[in-house]
Design a protein around this motif. Sequence first.
Motif, PDB file in Angstrom:
ATOM      1  N   ARG A 113      -6.593  -1.565   1.224  1.00  0.00           N
ATOM      2  CA  ARG A 113      -5.311  -1.421   1.926  1.00  0.00           C
ATOM      3  C   ARG A 113      -4.929  -2.741   2.600  1.00  0.00           C
ATOM      4  NH1 ARG A 113      -6.475   2.458   5.323  1.00  0.00           N
ATOM      5  NH2 ARG A 113      -5.692   4.132   4.011  1.00  0.00           N
ATOM      6  N   GLN A 142     -13.042   5.775  -7.293  1.00  0.00           N
ATOM      7  CA  GLN A 142     -14.290   6.344  -6.780  1.00  0.00           C
ATOM      8  C   GLN A 142     -15.196   6.835  -7.903  1.00  0.00           C
ATOM      9  OE1 GLN A 142     -12.281   9.061  -4.231  1.00  0.00           O
ATOM     10  NE2 GLN A 142     -11.897   7.495  -2.682  1.00  0.00           N
ATOM     11  N   GLY A 153      -7.067   6.587  -6.307  1.00  0.00           N
ATOM     12  CA  GLY A 153      -8.349   6.599  -5.604  1.00  0.00           C
ATOM     13  C   GLY A 153      -9.441   7.365  -6.332  1.00  0.00           C
ATOM     14  N   TRP A 175      -2.244   5.915  -3.898  1.00  0.00           N
ATOM     15  CA  TRP A 175      -3.694   5.922  -3.741  1.00  0.00           C
ATOM     16  C   TRP A 175      -4.263   7.317  -3.982  1.00  0.00           C
ATOM     17  CZ3 TRP A 175      -7.219   2.678  -4.592  1.00  0.00           C
ATOM     18  CH2 TRP A 175      -8.539   2.942  -4.217  1.00  0.00           C
ATOM     19  N   GLU A 216     -11.814   1.628   1.001  1.00  0.00           N
ATOM     20  CA  GLU A 216     -10.361   1.816   0.932  1.00  0.00           C
ATOM     21  C   GLU A 216      -9.633   0.984   1.987  1.00  0.00           C
ATOM     22  OE1 GLU A 216      -7.188   5.249   2.111  1.00  0.00           O
ATOM     23  OE2 GLU A 216      -9.023   5.930   1.115  1.00  0.00           O
ATOM     24  N   TRP A 253       0.829  -1.197   0.000  1.00  0.00           N
ATOM     25  CA  TRP A 253       0.000   0.000   0.000  1.00  0.00           C
ATOM     26  C   TRP A 253       0.866   1.250   0.000  1.00  0.00           C
ATOM     27  CZ3 TRP A 253      -4.909   0.747  -1.047  1.00  0.00           C
ATOM     28  CH2 TRP A 253      -5.461   2.007  -0.783  1.00  0.00           C
TER      29      TRP A 253
END
Length: 187
Positions: free
Chosen positions: A38, A24, A20, A16, A34, A11
């Motif tokens: 992770r 999303q 991310g 991210w 999330e 991670w």
Amino acid sequence: MRLDMKTLTEWSEAWWDKLGPIYQEAFTHGAKPERVLRSMLERGIACLHAGMVGDEAIAMAVSGFRGKLGNRRLILDYMAVRDTWRGKGFGTRFFMHIRDWAVREHQVKAMIIEAEAMDTETNRNRLAFWHHCGFIETPYVHQYIWVPEPYRALALPLSPDFRITDDGRSLFHDITSFHQQSFRNPS
């Protein structure tokens, strides 16, 4: 434009932050939180893939493996291309990077995905994309208890000895096993 891929097995908040928003944007419902993603990377059961054009992240994917060496399959859990980059061939190129990495680095025999089975224009377009990538659709439709929409499994054989011997139920064994492992607390 050149598309580069980076595969993460640990991670990274910095990565991210780039990936991310793509996740999303593409998965507004049914996405793993999330914290679960992770945990999957921290426990070594998943990889996070980044598709980059220069310094910009334009695609992301989450994948994991089922089976032992010699019969390994890659579950492509999520894959998305940033909305503004769709329709330009980057999704296919990104997928090909993941496929080639899985064969080269992990000797996978097949890739497995699940796709929404309801007959909508969006779902037909997604299926068309996966068919274009070489996936074979199976007839079995799986209804999860925790999400309202039904799903269908698709497989991409990457070895001549990989065969689908049923209507797709065995593929869902791999998929549901992967999902269960994803949500399991680390021991």
